[in-house]
Design a protein around this motif. Structure first.
Motif, short mmCIF file in Angstrom:
data_model
loop_
_atom_site.label_atom_id
_atom_site.label_comp_id
_atom_site.label_asym_id
_atom_site.label_seq_id
_atom_site.Cartn_x
_atom_site.Cartn_y
_atom_site.Cartn_z
N GLU A 124 16.05 -59.79 29.60
CA GLU A 124 16.29 -60.82 28.59
C GLU A 124 16.48 -60.17 27.22
O GLU A 124 16.41 -60.84 26.19
CB GLU A 124 15.11 -61.80 28.54
N ARG A 125 16.73 -58.86 27.21
CA ARG A 125 16.85 -58.14 25.94
C ARG A 125 17.74 -56.92 26.16
O ARG A 125 17.71 -56.30 27.22
CB ARG A 125 15.44 -57.70 25.50
N SER B 6 14.46 -73.23 14.21
CA SER B 6 14.17 -74.56 14.75
C SER B 6 14.72 -75.66 13.84
O SER B 6 15.26 -76.67 14.30
CB SER B 6 12.66 -74.74 14.93
N ARG C 286 18.60 -60.68 21.93
CA ARG C 286 17.50 -61.37 22.63
C ARG C 286 17.62 -62.86 22.43
O ARG C 286 18.39 -63.34 21.60
CB ARG C 286 16.14 -60.85 22.15
N LYS C 287 16.81 -63.60 23.18
CA LYS C 287 16.72 -65.05 23.01
C LYS C 287 15.94 -65.37 21.72
O LYS C 287 15.15 -64.55 21.24
CB LYS C 287 16.00 -65.70 24.19
N TRP C 288 16.17 -66.55 21.18
CA TRP C 288 15.43 -66.94 19.99
C TRP C 288 13.99 -67.28 20.35
O TRP C 288 13.70 -67.67 21.48
CB TRP C 288 16.11 -68.11 19.28
N GLN C 289 13.10 -67.10 19.39
CA GLN C 289 11.67 -67.34 19.60
C GLN C 289 11.13 -68.24 18.49
O GLN C 289 11.71 -68.32 17.40
CB GLN C 289 10.91 -66.01 19.61
N LYS C 290 10.05 -68.88 18.79
CA LYS C 290 9.41 -69.74 17.80
C LYS C 290 9.03 -68.91 16.58
O LYS C 290 8.46 -67.83 16.70
CB LYS C 290 8.15 -70.39 18.41
N TRP D 148 21.59 -66.90 21.89
CA TRP D 148 21.23 -65.48 21.79
C TRP D 148 21.30 -65.07 20.32
O TRP D 148 22.10 -65.60 19.54
CB TRP D 148 22.21 -64.61 22.59
N ASN E 160 14.89 -55.83 13.19
CA ASN E 160 14.11 -57.07 13.35
C ASN E 160 14.55 -58.20 12.43
O ASN E 160 13.84 -59.17 12.24
CB ASN E 160 12.60 -56.81 13.15
N ASP F 131 11.25 -67.68 14.43
CA ASP F 131 12.43 -66.94 13.96
C ASP F 131 13.07 -67.66 12.78
O ASP F 131 13.13 -68.89 12.73
CB ASP F 131 13.48 -66.82 15.08
N GLU G 264 18.35 -73.48 24.42
CA GLU G 264 17.89 -72.55 25.45
C GLU G 264 18.86 -71.39 25.64
O GLU G 264 18.47 -70.28 25.98
CB GLU G 264 17.72 -73.27 26.79
#
Length: 396
Positions: A264-265, A337, A317-321, A354, A360, A323, A351
């Motif tokens: 996933e990365r 969000s 990578r996928k987005w994360q809470k 990307w 970072n 970000d 979902e």
């Protein structure tokens, strides 16, 4: 499972294949281990393994169909099994004569009729010894239930054959109606996205029956959960083994369950810029050029960055809470969000988002928006252009 009897069955089929000059295939399974691992009954495990192997042979030999010898008695047994467990109309229509790549040409004949034909034509056959055991549900129905029903009606199989025709006809009518109603509810014909208000207005008379017929083909069995989902908070989900239903504001989305990806990365090093990067559903191309006085343009599918500001390796990578990024053309940062909400993106779109990161920091919400911090300016010496294929974006 049947030891010596199984070996004798194999020898008999092999002998027949030689006599008919047709290919013979054989394999062996650890059915008990498969049943234990997947929490299945022995019969269900054996059936799954058989059909998976049949399909493998069909594909390897470029065959059109798989033919099996199910007969009318088998359909009656299936009917009674489903009836005893509770089912809808579809579960009472017996074993389908044609299902995908499987054809059952003997499904309208009784076991007795087939045996008479075989005897008259000197065709030898072997009985599966396990069919005599009554520890299995199907065999118990075959040896204990059906004989009693035949005492009540000696023409049971003839009556059942006519009943099947009636039920299958009713099933066809119902399916046509369901397909018509489903088409009215779907916002996009090629996607399973339903308008909840339309669903509620279309199924007022008998919501449970409509919901069952619409969603049971996708493995959904708890109809009450789906009805409750229509009035639930946005983001709530209901799962079957293969699909999930998602409440997204005024919409109901149905998608296949995501298979966990091994990766996933992905890291992209400076040397990788010479090549086209393919990762998951993404295909990214890079181009490095010297800056000039021409006005640089960007869009959702192509961005241009100041290469000097980029630190390697880049990360996908996928987005994360939590970000956040600085949307190009705007002042200040914004949480992803909040950005997704402002863009009115569906849960499925979110979902599938990307991110491309440098040190970072988000460089690009891929396919959506570039970050202000990495844009080309008057001081830019070298431009790194990144582009993606639109057709590959947001595939679920």
């Amino acid at each position: 499972l049947r030891k010596v009897d199984s070996d004798l069955d194999e020898q008999s089929v092999n002998k027949l294949a030689i006599a008919l000059n047709v290919p013979f295939y054989v394999t062996h399974f650890d059915t008990k281990q498969h049943a234990k691992q997947h929490k299945l009954s022995i019969q269900e495990a054996a059936r799954n393994l058989r059909y998976k192997w049949f399909e493998k042979i069909r594909k390897e030999n470029e065959l059109d169909y798989i033919l099996t010898a199910h007969n009318l008695n088998d359909s009656l047994e299936t009917f009674l099994i489903n009836l005893s467990r509770g089912t809808g109309l579809k579960g009472l229509t017996g074993i389908p004569t044609i299902h995908n790549k499987i054809i059952r040409p003997l499904s309208s004949f009784t076991r007795n009729e087939i045996e008479i034909f075989a005897s008259h034509n000197n065709i030898k056959w072997r009985e599966d010894k396990s069919n005599e055991e009554t520890k299995y549900t199907r065999n118990k129905i075959r040896h204990k239930i059906i004989p009693i029903l035949q005492e009540l009606n000696p023409n049971l199989l003839d009556s059942f054959k006519q009943t099947l025709k009636n039920l299958q006809g009713s099933e066809d009518i119902i399916q046509d109606t369901i397909n018509s109603i489903s088409a009215q509810m779907q916002l996009i014909a090629s996607q399973r996205i339903f308008n909840i208000s339309t669903i509620k207005n279309s199924i007022k008379t008998n919501p449970q029956a409509y919901i069952h017929e619409m969603f049971s083909p996708y493995g959904f069995t708890n109809i009450t959960d789906i009805i409750n989902l229509l009035s639930a908070q946005s983001g709530k989900q209901v799962f079957s083994k293969t699909h999930r239903l998602i409440k997204d504001r005024d919409l109901l989305l149905m998608v296949k369950n995501r298979v966990p990806k091994l990766q996933e990365r992905k890291e992209i090093f400076e040397n990788d810029l010479k090549f086209k990067i393919q990762f998951q559903n993404l295909e990214i191309k890079f181009k490095i050029e010297t800056a000039n006085n021409k006005q640089q343009t960007t869009n959702n599918l192509t961005i241009q960055t100041d290469k000097f500001k980029i630190k390697f390796p880049l990360i996908i990578r996928k987005w994360q809470k939590g970000d956040y990024f600085y949307p190009i053309g705007m002042k200040g940062k914004k949480k992803l969000s909040k950005y997704f909400k402002d863009e009115k993106m569906s849960l499925l779109e979110k979902e599938n988002i990307w991110l491309l990161l440098s040190d970072n920091k988000i460089v690009w919400v891929i396919g959506k928006r570039q970050d202000e911090r990495f844009k080309v300016t008057q001081n830019t010496k070298e431009i790194l252009t990144l582009s993606i294929k639109e057709s590959l974006l947001f595939q679920n």
